[in-house]
Write an enzyme that holds these catalytic residues in place. Structure first.
Site, PDB file in Angstrom:
ATOM      1  N   PRO A  20       0.837  -1.207   0.000  1.00 43.54           N
ATOM      2  CA  PRO A  20       0.000   0.000   0.000  1.00 43.54           C
ATOM      3  C   PRO A  20       0.871   1.257   0.000  1.00 43.54           C
ATOM      4  CG  PRO A  20      -0.565  -1.514   1.812  1.00 43.54           C
ATOM      5  CD  PRO A  20       0.736  -1.965   1.237  1.00 43.54           C
ATOM      6  N   GLU A  21       0.656   2.104  -0.959  1.00 46.37           N
ATOM      7  CA  GLU A  21       1.375   3.372  -1.038  1.00 46.37           C
ATOM      8  C   GLU A  21       0.446   4.463  -0.514  1.00 46.37           C
ATOM      9  OE1 GLU A  21       4.442   3.884  -1.795  1.00 46.37           O
ATOM     10  OE2 GLU A  21       5.078   2.067  -2.843  1.00 46.37           O
ATOM     11  N   HIS A 109      -5.110 -14.836   7.921  1.00 47.69           N
ATOM     12  CA  HIS A 109      -4.319 -13.600   8.023  1.00 47.69           C
ATOM     13  C   HIS A 109      -5.095 -12.409   8.601  1.00 47.69           C
ATOM     14  CE1 HIS A 109      -1.401 -15.863   5.819  1.00 47.69           C
ATOM     15  NE2 HIS A 109      -2.098 -15.838   4.700  1.00 47.69           N
ATOM     16  N   ARG A 170      23.644  18.707  -1.654  1.00 50.79           N
ATOM     17  CA  ARG A 170      23.503  17.240  -1.538  1.00 50.79           C
ATOM     18  C   ARG A 170      23.921  16.541  -2.828  1.00 50.79           C
ATOM     19  NH1 ARG A 170      19.636  15.307   2.097  1.00 50.79           N
ATOM     20  NH2 ARG A 170      20.497  13.285   1.516  1.00 50.79           N
TER      21      ARG A 170
END
Ligand SMILES: [Zn+2]
Length: 289
Positions: A20-21, A109, A170
């Site tokens: 899941p994003e 589950h 960076r």
């Protein structure tokens, strides 16, 4: 039962759902918020406490009688605000939270559920057990899991100026910079690749070597990509757990992700794939510099 129109019928759980994003977590939030807000918890049933961290068995005594005030999200954490504190839930690599009719038999589950007054329950399923559930009575944003996280990508404060200031000097590759949760939360592998394509930035370019102008385009691209996925997700959550392992609605819109060897939708050049931080990155060598 009118309040439980969202996902009332049990949905079969696929063997290996996708990770899941942020868009899927936000879609889950919107769905369960409708069903939970204002409801009182009548029971907390813990079938198996062994998630990423052990779930506190005392929740069975703490939660009943408390009303759900709101369901918010911070990064990929769902914050279920109750009268006396907040449940911090994470879906992990394979978890899902669903609102089901009361009395739905436990499925394989399934790990915990919240019973609600006037019927219905919130059930957590997670084959890989990387999900988590914590209870905090103070400010949830100060919990160690949440403190130190970067801004939300859809918040106003996340913009080109912010990215440019954090990137100054960076040398880390822009793709990894964008996926660093201390810089901005919730930009996963798919969305990082897609946003960099839309902004025309090569994924290996050093973060400190991207101009302020291009950072403005990148911030806008991140918001657009995530915004589109969230917008679609509300109506196609079922597709999010399809056998394909990818949100069907979004795959059709992808420019580069998992399209290596196929022609760029903009210029026709074959899309390329490279490895960055053990993740695959997809890009167009002609459109991205
Ligand atoms: Zn191209």
């Amino acid at each position: 039962m009118a309040g439980f129109s969202f996902l009332l019928s049990p949905i079969p759980h696929p063997p290996s759902p996708p990770v899941p994003e942020l868009p899927e977590v936000e879609t889950t939030r919107r769905g369960i918020r409708t069903a939970l807000r204002g409801r009182q918890v009548t029971e907390f049933a813990l079938r198996d406490h062994r998630l990423r961290w052990p779930v506190d068995r005392a929740l069975a005594k703490i939660l009943p009688g408390q009303r759900v005030r709101d369901v918010r999200r911070r990064a990929k954490y769902l914050l279920v605000e109750l009268d006396g504190g907040t449940l911090i839930a994470h879906l992990g690599m394979s978890g899902s939270l669903r609102v089901l009719p009361a009395g739905t038999p436990w499925l394989k589950h399934d790990h915990y559920e919240l019973h609600l007054d006037r019927g219905g329950c919130l059930r957590f399923n997670d084959p890989r057990r990387f999900g988590s559930l914590h209870w905090v009575t103070g400010d949830p944003l100060e919990h160690p899991l949440l403190a130190g996280l970067g801004p939300e990508p859809l918040a106003r404060e996340f913009d080109g100026d912010y990215l440019a200031s954090r990137a100054r000097g960076r040398r880390v590759a822009i793709k990894q910079f964008l996926m660093d949760q201390r810089i901005v939360v919730g930009v996963g592998n798919i969305y990082a690749s897609e946003a960099l394509f839309r902004a025309g930035i090569h994924p290996r370019r050093a973060a400190g070597k991207v101009s302020a102008e291009r950072y403005a385009r990148l911030a806008a691209a991140v918001k657009a990509v995530l915004g589109e996925a969230i917008k679609q997700g509300g109506t196609t959550l079922r597709d999010y757990v399809n056998a394909d392992g990818m949100p069907g609605y979004f795959r059709q819109k992808l420019f580069v992700y998992e399209r290596d060897g196929q022609p760029c939708r903009r210029c026709g050049t074959p899309i390329r794939k490279l490895a960055q931080g053990q993740r695959s990155t997809y890009f167009c060598p002609a459109c991205q510099k």
